[in-house]
Design a protein around this motif. Structure first.
Motif, PDB file in Angstrom:
ATOM      1  N   ASP A 116      17.256  93.540  29.765  1.00 14.63           N
ATOM      2  CA  ASP A 116      18.972  93.231  29.722  1.00 14.63           C
ATOM      3  C   ASP A 116      19.596  93.510  31.011  1.00 14.63           C
ATOM      4  O   ASP A 116      20.733  92.921  31.170  1.00 14.63           O
ATOM      5  CB  ASP A 116      19.310  93.955  28.581  1.00 14.63           C
ATOM      6  CG  ASP A 116      18.925  93.461  27.295  1.00 14.63           C
ATOM      7  OD1 ASP A 116      18.457  92.178  27.219  1.00 14.63           O
ATOM      8  OD2 ASP A 116      18.709  94.543  26.401  1.00 14.63           O
ATOM      9  N   SER A 134      15.511  79.747  24.213  1.00 10.45           N
ATOM     10  CA  SER A 134      16.177  80.376  23.144  1.00 10.45           C
ATOM     11  C   SER A 134      16.255  82.220  23.011  1.00 10.45           C
ATOM     12  O   SER A 134      17.033  82.744  22.955  1.00 10.45           O
ATOM     13  CB  SER A 134      15.619  80.062  21.802  1.00 10.45           C
ATOM     14  OG  SER A 134      15.489  78.758  21.565  1.00 10.45           O
ATOM     15  N   ALA A 135      15.299  82.430  23.602  1.00  9.06           N
ATOM     16  CA  ALA A 135      15.236  84.170  23.771  1.00  9.06           C
ATOM     17  C   ALA A 135      16.195  84.402  24.861  1.00  9.06           C
ATOM     18  O   ALA A 135      16.820  85.542  24.623  1.00  9.06           O
ATOM     19  CB  ALA A 135      13.870  84.501  24.125  1.00  9.06           C
ATOM     20  N   ARG A 137      19.059  82.882  25.677  1.00 12.72           N
ATOM     21  CA  ARG A 137      20.219  82.888  24.963  1.00 12.72           C
ATOM     22  C   ARG A 137      20.636  84.147  24.022  1.00 12.72           C
ATOM     23  O   ARG A 137      21.758  84.710  23.985  1.00 12.72           O
ATOM     24  CB  ARG A 137      20.340  81.568  24.121  1.00 12.72           C
ATOM     25  CG  ARG A 137      21.416  81.325  23.166  1.00 12.72           C
ATOM     26  CD  ARG A 137      21.112  80.309  22.053  1.00 12.72           C
ATOM     27  NE  ARG A 137      20.121  80.830  21.325  1.00 12.72           N
ATOM     28  CZ  ARG A 137      19.407  79.931  20.462  1.00 12.72           C
ATOM     29  NH1 ARG A 137      19.585  78.896  20.414  1.00 12.72           N
ATOM     30  NH2 ARG A 137      18.421  80.723  19.805  1.00 12.72           N
ATOM     31  N   ASP A 138      19.700  84.324  23.123  1.00 17.23           N
ATOM     32  CA  ASP A 138      19.909  85.672  22.210  1.00 17.23           C
ATOM     33  C   ASP A 138      20.106  86.679  22.948  1.00 17.23           C
ATOM     34  O   ASP A 138      20.965  87.687  22.444  1.00 17.23           O
ATOM     35  CB  ASP A 138      18.594  85.650  21.513  1.00 17.23           C
ATOM     36  CG  ASP A 138      18.411  84.605  20.526  1.00 17.23           C
ATOM     37  OD1 ASP A 138      19.389  83.655  20.117  1.00 17.23           O
ATOM     38  OD2 ASP A 138      17.348  84.488  20.062  1.00 17.23           O
ATOM     39  N   CYS A 139      19.762  86.825  24.077  1.00 14.49           N
ATOM     40  CA  CYS A 139      19.926  88.113  24.981  1.00 14.49           C
ATOM     41  C   CYS A 139      21.191  87.947  25.981  1.00 14.49           C
ATOM     42  O   CYS A 139      21.378  88.920  26.804  1.00 14.49           O
ATOM     43  CB  CYS A 139      18.564  88.542  25.713  1.00 14.49           C
ATOM     44  SG  CYS A 139      17.335  89.219  24.807  1.00 14.49           S
ATOM     45  N   GLY A 140      21.950  86.974  25.808  1.00 17.60           N
ATOM     46  CA  GLY A 140      22.913  86.713  26.793  1.00 17.60           C
ATOM     47  C   GLY A 140      22.656  86.563  28.114  1.00 17.60           C
ATOM     48  O   GLY A 140      23.361  86.796  29.275  1.00 17.60           O
ATOM     49  N   GLU A 145      18.736  77.544  30.619  1.00 18.02           N
ATOM     50  CA  GLU A 145      19.031  76.400  29.535  1.00 18.02           C
ATOM     51  C   GLU A 145      18.127  75.192  29.847  1.00 18.02           C
ATOM     52  O   GLU A 145      17.890  74.385  28.705  1.00 18.02           O
ATOM     53  CB  GLU A 145      20.658  76.174  29.399  1.00 18.02           C
ATOM     54  CG  GLU A 145      21.628  77.244  29.017  1.00 18.02           C
ATOM     55  CD  GLU A 145      22.216  78.105  30.271  1.00 18.02           C
ATOM     56  OE1 GLU A 145      23.029  78.878  30.040  1.00 18.02           O
ATOM     57  OE2 GLU A 145      21.383  78.030  31.260  1.00 18.02           O
ATOM     58  N   ARG A 148      15.215  74.065  27.761  1.00 15.04           N
ATOM     59  CA  ARG A 148      15.381  73.231  26.603  1.00 15.04           C
ATOM     60  C   ARG A 148      14.884  72.108  26.702  1.00 15.04           C
ATOM     61  O   ARG A 148      14.427  71.435  25.575  1.00 15.04           O
ATOM     62  CB  ARG A 148      16.640  73.494  26.221  1.00 15.04           C
ATOM     63  CG  ARG A 148      17.113  72.860  24.645  1.00 15.04           C
ATOM     64  CD  ARG A 148      16.278  73.245  23.671  1.00 15.04           C
ATOM     65  NE  ARG A 148      16.511  72.802  22.249  1.00 15.04           N
ATOM     66  CZ  ARG A 148      15.963  71.516  22.031  1.00 15.04           C
ATOM     67  NH1 ARG A 148      14.944  70.961  22.840  1.00 15.04           N
ATOM     68  NH2 ARG A 148      16.158  71.021  20.525  1.00 15.04           N
ATOM     69  N   PRO A 220      26.227  84.288  24.800  1.00  9.74           N
ATOM     70  CA  PRO A 220      25.364  83.697  23.866  1.00  9.74           C
ATOM     71  C   PRO A 220      25.762  82.048  23.440  1.00  9.74           C
ATOM     72  O   PRO A 220      25.094  81.049  23.195  1.00  9.74           O
ATOM     73  CB  PRO A 220      24.904  84.555  22.935  1.00  9.74           C
ATOM     74  CG  PRO A 220      25.411  85.953  23.840  1.00  9.74           C
ATOM     75  CD  PRO A 220      26.651  85.476  24.581  1.00  9.74           C
ATOM     76  N   GLY A 224      24.339  78.540  23.895  1.00  9.82           N
ATOM     77  CA  GLY A 224      23.868  77.920  23.028  1.00  9.82           C
ATOM     78  C   GLY A 224      24.501  76.334  22.970  1.00  9.82           C
ATOM     79  O   GLY A 224      23.546  75.415  22.610  1.00  9.82           O
TER      80      GLY A 224
END
Length: 324
Positions: A116, A134-135, A137-140, A145, A148, A220, A224
């Motif tokens: 982080d 996705s991982a 993204r979830d951690c900001g 991206e 994806r 995030p 997303g």
């Protein structure tokens, strides 16, 4: 470390199937002592690649973990070819099959961890691009991206400098861990890979086992939304629900491959069970019963027609492996 630029055709036997003596010699050289993973002879590969076509691997090895893979490759004769296989999304496996050993990395190589504080994302080579993005993204963590939009695993797009929607792996890679031919495990910084468009300097037989990517702080929700935009753009423009291999040809400098193909009258062109996609002309599809020879032959015919029409030579982006 000296590494040669690979060709876009991985062909270890000059197009000829090995005779029985060579196959028997390889069989004698396939290690089993102390191996915890699965070793399968004459393993069908069609089910493991997106085109759902092609021959068998002489041997398919699915290691239990990194130590198991190192043990196997350390014992393997250097005369036996090795090829790593990810999702099989950017590959034609020729109908004569793949000589030597195909290495398929499983769940033990699919971990993703994120620091982080530094926004460094560490991934196993078997992790899918969607999982990595996705991982993050979830951690900001922003900047990843685009993964994806890459239909593959970390190992594959590190080797091939995979990219989509304006970014590519060389923009974010810090370094990667690679088992080199002969079994040595080395960490290679991005500079050593000498990246160019859809190429790296990794030699045939090298197996990427993990990589570290540099992200940056982000929101995030915004991350997303960008991932959703990429997903929607792919859905609208590409034949994702067909048996395909992704983008077939590299974009020539200053040109779009799909436009050159369309202008050459190739939209919908078919050879056997293979067809140029009506939705996106830089995609070839298996309409149901195509052989790999149909698919590769169609690609070569597209190349011929484009050159005849425009004077521009297309180069394969899809990897073609094995014996005809």
């Amino acid at each position: 470390m000296s590494m040669e630029q690979p060709d876009d055709v991985w062909n270890w036997d000059d197009g000829m199937a090995p005779d029985c003596e060579v196959e028997e010699a390889w069989a004698a050289d396939i290690p089993s002592a102390g191996i915890r993973g699965t070793i399968t002879p004459n393993a069908p590969l069609a089910k493991l690649v997106w085109f759902k076509a092609g021959g068998k691997a002489d041997w398919l090895f699915e290691p239990a973990d990194l130590d198991d893979l190192r043990t196997f490759l350390n014992q393997l004769s250097p005369d036996v070819p090795v090829m790593a296989l990810g999702l099989g999304s950017n590959m034609i496996v020729r109908d004569g099959g793949v000589p030597g050993v195909v290495v398929k990395l499983g769940k033990s190589f699919a971990d993703v961890t994120i620091d982080d504080e530094t926004c460094v994302v560490r991934c196993g080579a078997g992790a899918h691009g969607i999982l990595v993005a996705s991982a993050a993204r979830d951690c900001g963590v922003a900047g990843l991206e685009f993964m994806r939009g890459i239909p593959g695993t970390v190992g594959g797009f590190v080797r091939m400098n995979g990219g989509a929607y304006g970014r590519e792996v060389s923009d974010v890679l810090i370094d990667c861990d690679v088992i080199m031919p002969g079994g040595s495990l080395v960490t290679l910084p991005v500079e050593d890979l000498r990246y160019s468009y859809r190429h790296s300097a990794l030699p045939a037989g090298a197996v990427v086992v993990s990589a570290r990517f540099q992200g940056e702080p982000g929101d995030p929700a915004e991350i997303g939304r960008e991932m959703d935009r990429i997903a929607q753009a792919r859905e609208e423009s590409q034949p994702l629900r067909s048996k395909t291999g992704g983008s077939t040809f590299k974009n020539p400098e200053g040109h779009k491959a799909w436009k050159l193909i369309d202008e050459a009258g190739c939209r919908g062109l078919a050879v056997g069970g293979a067809q140029v996609s009506e939705k996106h002309t830089n995609f070839l599809i298996n309409t149901g019963d195509a052989t790999s020879a149909d698919i590769e032959g169609l690609g070569e015919e597209v190349k011929r027609r484009v050159y005849e029409n425009s004077g521009i030579e297309l180069h394969w982006e899809i990897q073609r492996v094995g014996r005809p």
